[in-house]
Design a protein around this motif. Structure first.
Motif, PDB file in Angstrom:
ATOM      1  N   PHE A   9       0.956  -1.172  -0.014  1.00  0.00           N
ATOM      2  CA  PHE A   9      -0.108   0.068  -0.019  1.00  0.00           C
ATOM      3  C   PHE A   9       0.994   1.103  -0.020  1.00  0.00           C
ATOM      4  O   PHE A   9       1.788   1.374   0.478  1.00  0.00           O
ATOM      5  CB  PHE A   9      -0.900  -0.041   0.913  1.00  0.00           C
ATOM      6  N   GLY A  10       0.518   2.264  -0.884  1.00  0.00           N
ATOM      7  CA  GLY A  10       1.277   3.438  -1.058  1.00  0.00           C
ATOM      8  C   GLY A  10       2.417   3.748  -1.824  1.00  0.00           C
ATOM      9  O   GLY A  10       2.608   4.953  -2.107  1.00  0.00           O
ATOM     10  N   THR A  11       2.886   2.542  -2.089  1.00  0.00           N
ATOM     11  CA  THR A  11       4.049   2.527  -3.176  1.00  0.00           C
ATOM     12  C   THR A  11       3.532   2.888  -4.875  1.00  0.00           C
ATOM     13  O   THR A  11       4.420   3.527  -5.443  1.00  0.00           O
ATOM     14  CB  THR A  11       4.651   1.431  -3.118  1.00  0.00           C
ATOM     15  N   LEU A  12       2.280   2.452  -5.101  1.00  0.00           N
ATOM     16  CA  LEU A  12       1.673   2.961  -6.348  1.00  0.00           C
ATOM     17  C   LEU A  12       0.475   3.815  -6.263  1.00  0.00           C
ATOM     18  O   LEU A  12      -0.272   3.818  -7.169  1.00  0.00           O
ATOM     19  CB  LEU A  12       1.796   1.612  -7.183  1.00  0.00           C
ATOM     20  N   GLY A  13       0.425   4.348  -5.019  1.00  0.00           N
ATOM     21  CA  GLY A  13      -0.809   5.222  -5.042  1.00  0.00           C
ATOM     22  C   GLY A  13      -2.087   4.427  -4.235  1.00  0.00           C
ATOM     23  O   GLY A  13      -1.730   3.530  -3.354  1.00  0.00           O
ATOM     24  N   GLU A  14      -3.367   5.024  -4.312  1.00  0.00           N
ATOM     25  CA  GLU A  14      -4.244   4.345  -3.750  1.00  0.00           C
ATOM     26  C   GLU A  14      -5.119   3.095  -4.448  1.00  0.00           C
ATOM     27  O   GLU A  14      -4.416   2.776  -5.452  1.00  0.00           O
ATOM     28  CB  GLU A  14      -5.433   5.541  -3.554  1.00  0.00           C
ATOM     29  N   SER A  15      -5.848   2.627  -3.957  1.00  0.00           N
ATOM     30  CA  SER A  15      -6.487   1.384  -4.478  1.00  0.00           C
ATOM     31  C   SER A  15      -6.984   1.626  -6.048  1.00  0.00           C
ATOM     32  O   SER A  15      -6.805   0.556  -6.773  1.00  0.00           O
ATOM     33  CB  SER A  15      -7.807   1.083  -3.506  1.00  0.00           C
ATOM     34  N   ALA A  16      -7.456   2.889  -6.322  1.00  0.00           N
ATOM     35  CA  ALA A  16      -8.103   3.006  -7.473  1.00  0.00           C
ATOM     36  C   ALA A  16      -6.927   3.188  -8.534  1.00  0.00           C
ATOM     37  O   ALA A  16      -7.031   2.654  -9.786  1.00  0.00           O
ATOM     38  CB  ALA A  16      -8.701   4.269  -7.613  1.00  0.00           C
ATOM     39  N   ASP A  17      -5.894   3.448  -7.986  1.00  0.00           N
ATOM     40  CA  ASP A  17      -4.461   3.740  -9.024  1.00  0.00           C
ATOM     41  C   ASP A  17      -3.950   2.182  -9.499  1.00  0.00           C
ATOM     42  O   ASP A  17      -3.832   1.988 -10.593  1.00  0.00           O
ATOM     43  CB  ASP A  17      -3.505   4.606  -8.423  1.00  0.00           C
ATOM     44  N   ILE A  18      -3.947   1.256  -8.386  1.00  0.00           N
ATOM     45  CA  ILE A  18      -3.407  -0.034  -8.723  1.00  0.00           C
ATOM     46  C   ILE A  18      -4.374  -0.842  -9.738  1.00  0.00           C
ATOM     47  O   ILE A  18      -3.841  -1.559 -10.302  1.00  0.00           O
ATOM     48  CB  ILE A  18      -3.090  -0.851  -7.329  1.00  0.00           C
ATOM     49  N   MET A  19      -5.735  -0.592  -9.260  1.00  0.00           N
ATOM     50  CA  MET A  19      -6.796  -1.222 -10.391  1.00  0.00           C
ATOM     51  C   MET A  19      -6.392  -0.843 -11.816  1.00  0.00           C
ATOM     52  O   MET A  19      -6.233  -1.519 -12.531  1.00  0.00           O
ATOM     53  CB  MET A  19      -8.105  -0.933  -9.846  1.00  0.00           C
ATOM     54  N   GLU A  20      -6.496   0.600 -11.718  1.00  0.00           N
ATOM     55  CA  GLU A  20      -5.995   1.237 -13.245  1.00  0.00           C
ATOM     56  C   GLU A  20      -4.862   0.567 -13.739  1.00  0.00           C
ATOM     57  O   GLU A  20      -4.674   0.266 -14.978  1.00  0.00           O
ATOM     58  CB  GLU A  20      -5.897   2.780 -13.083  1.00  0.00           C
ATOM     59  N   GLN A  21      -3.836   0.278 -13.022  1.00  0.00           N
ATOM     60  CA  GLN A  21      -2.194   0.109 -13.558  1.00  0.00           C
ATOM     61  C   GLN A  21      -2.490  -1.373 -13.986  1.00  0.00           C
ATOM     62  O   GLN A  21      -1.919  -1.870 -14.924  1.00  0.00           O
ATOM     63  CB  GLN A  21      -1.375   0.228 -12.389  1.00  0.00           C
ATOM     64  N   ALA A  22      -3.475  -2.344 -13.075  1.00  0.00           N
ATOM     65  CA  ALA A  22      -3.181  -3.570 -13.540  1.00  0.00           C
ATOM     66  C   ALA A  22      -4.450  -3.908 -14.740  1.00  0.00           C
ATOM     67  O   ALA A  22      -4.213  -4.665 -15.544  1.00  0.00           O
ATOM     68  CB  ALA A  22      -4.283  -4.496 -12.337  1.00  0.00           C
ATOM     69  N   GLN A  23      -5.387  -3.098 -14.879  1.00  0.00           N
ATOM     70  CA  GLN A  23      -6.141  -3.218 -16.220  1.00  0.00           C
ATOM     71  C   GLN A  23      -5.424  -2.471 -17.163  1.00  0.00           C
ATOM     72  O   GLN A  23      -5.673  -3.139 -18.386  1.00  0.00           O
ATOM     73  CB  GLN A  23      -7.550  -2.261 -16.052  1.00  0.00           C
ATOM     74  N   ALA A  24      -4.422  -1.731 -17.230  1.00  0.00           N
ATOM     75  CA  ALA A  24      -3.604  -1.327 -18.266  1.00  0.00           C
ATOM     76  C   ALA A  24      -2.601  -2.155 -18.705  1.00  0.00           C
ATOM     77  O   ALA A  24      -1.655  -2.097 -19.716  1.00  0.00           O
ATOM     78  CB  ALA A  24      -3.207   0.296 -17.857  1.00  0.00           C
ATOM     79  N   GLY A  25      -2.343  -3.281 -17.864  1.00  0.00           N
ATOM     80  CA  GLY A  25      -1.276  -4.162 -17.861  1.00  0.00           C
ATOM     81  C   GLY A  25      -0.010  -3.855 -17.550  1.00  0.00           C
ATOM     82  O   GLY A  25       1.087  -4.526 -17.720  1.00  0.00           O
ATOM     83  N   ILE A  26       0.156  -2.490 -16.552  1.00  0.00           N
ATOM     84  CA  ILE A  26       1.401  -2.092 -15.963  1.00  0.00           C
ATOM     85  C   ILE A  26       1.818  -3.242 -14.927  1.00  0.00           C
ATOM     86  O   ILE A  26       2.780  -3.710 -14.654  1.00  0.00           O
ATOM     87  CB  ILE A  26       1.269  -0.848 -15.589  1.00  0.00           C
ATOM     88  N   LEU A  27       0.737  -3.726 -14.189  1.00  0.00           N
ATOM     89  CA  LEU A  27       0.625  -4.535 -12.999  1.00  0.00           C
ATOM     90  C   LEU A  27       0.215  -5.922 -13.689  1.00  0.00           C
ATOM     91  O   LEU A  27      -0.733  -6.080 -14.224  1.00  0.00           O
ATOM     92  CB  LEU A  27      -0.069  -4.384 -11.840  1.00  0.00           C
ATOM     93  N   GLN A  28       0.849  -6.995 -13.307  1.00  0.00           N
ATOM     94  CA  GLN A  28       0.454  -8.319 -13.972  1.00  0.00           C
ATOM     95  C   GLN A  28      -0.627  -8.897 -12.670  1.00  0.00           C
ATOM     96  O   GLN A  28      -1.663  -9.564 -13.236  1.00  0.00           O
ATOM     97  CB  GLN A  28       1.640  -9.276 -13.896  1.00  0.00           C
ATOM     98  N   PHE A  29      -0.484  -8.538 -11.425  1.00  0.00           N
ATOM     99  CA  PHE A  29      -1.094  -9.100 -10.246  1.00  0.00           C
ATOM    100  C   PHE A  29      -1.524  -7.975  -9.528  1.00  0.00           C
ATOM    101  O   PHE A  29      -0.911  -6.991  -9.296  1.00  0.00           O
ATOM    102  CB  PHE A  29      -0.560 -10.146  -9.482  1.00  0.00           C
ATOM    103  N   VAL A  30      -2.773  -8.036  -8.918  1.00  0.00           N
ATOM    104  CA  VAL A  30      -3.454  -7.078  -8.067  1.00  0.00           C
ATOM    105  C   VAL A  30      -4.405  -7.501  -6.944  1.00  0.00           C
ATOM    106  O   VAL A  30      -5.106  -8.487  -7.307  1.00  0.00           O
ATOM    107  CB  VAL A  30      -4.294  -5.889  -8.661  1.00  0.00           C
TER     108      VAL A  30
END
Length: 339
Positions: free
Chosen positions: A66-87
């Motif tokens: 938590f906090g290293t890539l933003g709030e919950s909404a941010d990590i979900m956006e990044q997962a959907q964009a393919g920046i993150l493989q897992f969330v």
């Protein structure tokens, strides 16, 4: 999401896709973000998953608490964009994206005790057969869901009836059904990102919040509230997902590698949680001896349970036949698992 962030995400995702296209057979570093600290439940699950993947393949897992890539909404956006493989994200936040996921916040649907839920999460038809298609529509591969512990209310004043929540500004996740729940309970629900909660309690912008005990202890919520109340209304649930395009692009043996690691991590986290709430409460009492702990009797819980019927009706109204079918299946699954 701002235009700048969209362009940034698109650029990074495009670069990631180009690198992946060079050769999937090569060892990769997979990125995994979650909503808690490394020492919290989601972090313990993520570390076990990392351990299993790295022990059984040449791949590496990079963890982002938590906090290293933003709030919950941010990590979900990044997962959907393919920046993150897992969330790892609670349906409390995903509910705005997948309305049916809000079913986990119908009060008094799930047993509060985690030990009663293992078989339900392992075998639930609703979770394992109905939800994956809904997550897939959002570009996500649902890998597992698991419980994190009984939810308690922490407040500045004593709560034993819904009337005690009158005019109490109560923080909820950005989840429409949680808003309905706390309206039904008599409070003034106030959606806030987690990073703002401690300060809002400290300055009396809000007067209450809900979470599992381990999180109350970990985040020191007991420093800015005076009462911990066990209402028995829920057990916190979370979900681990992969970016679907990433997952579908893997070889079958690598998909199985991930599923096997998820299964091992699931059993590990259930074992880890045995006695966790009790240990967390002891730590809270040690740090704050004057904290007030209130366990509502069955009679005191009854008005809250009556309010829950109104919330269940709202859930069906929000989600239609799809939500109704999931709710009915979950009730069957819970009955089978907890008898």
């Amino acid at each position: 999401m701002t235009a700048l962030r969209i362009r940034l995400f698109a650029g990074i995702a495009g670069a990631a896709a180009l690198v992946a296209g060079v050769g999937q057979a090569a060892a990769d570093t997979w990125k995994y973000a979650f909503e808690e600290a490394m020492t919290d439940v989601q972090g313990v699950f993520a570390q076990k998953f990392k351990e299993e993947i790295e022990a059984n393949s040449d791949h590496q897992i990079q963890l982002f608490p938590f906090g290293t890539l933003g709030e919950s909404a941010d990590i979900m956006e990044q997962a959907q964009a393919g920046i993150l493989q897992f969330v790892d994200q609670s349906p409390g936040f995903t509910g705005a994206l997948i309305p049916e996921a809000q079913v986990f916040f119908v009060p008094y649907l799930l047993p509060a005790e985690s030990e009663k839920l293992g078989d339900f999460f392992r075998n639930s038809k609703a979770i394992n057969e109905m939800f994956p298609a809904l997550y897939a529509e959002q570009g996500l591969e649902l890998l597992t869901m698991f419980p994190e512990g009984e939810v308690v209310m922490t407040t500045k004043e004593k709560v034993t009836t819904p009337a005690d929540l009158d005019e109490v500004k109560f923080r909820v996740m950005t989840n429409p059904l949680l808003v309905e729940s706390y309206q039904a309970f008599g409070a003034t629900p106030t959606p806030l990102p987690w990073g703002e909660v401690f300060g809002a309690l400290q300055t009396n912008i809000i007067q209450g919040q809900e979470n599992p005990l381990f999180w109350v202890e970990s985040t020191k919520m007991y420093e800015v509230t005076d009462y911990i109340t066990f209402t028995g209304h829920n057990n916190f649930t979370t979900a681990v997902m992969a970016n679907k395009a990433f997952f579908d692009g893997l070889a079958e043996e690598e998909q199985q590698l991930i599923r096997d690691a998820i299964d091992v991590s699931f059993e590990h986290i259930l074992e880890y949680q045995e006695g966790l709430s009790e240990r967390s409460l002891e730590k809270i009492k040690e740090a704050r001896p004057d904290i007030n702990v209130v366990v509502l009797t069955e009679e005191q819980r009854q008005p809250f349970k009556e309010a829950a019927a109104e919330v269940e009706a709202k859930f069906i109204e929000m989600t239609g036949e799809s939500g109704k079918a999931i709710l009915e299946q979950m009730k069957k699954d819970l009955q089978a698992a907890t008898q």
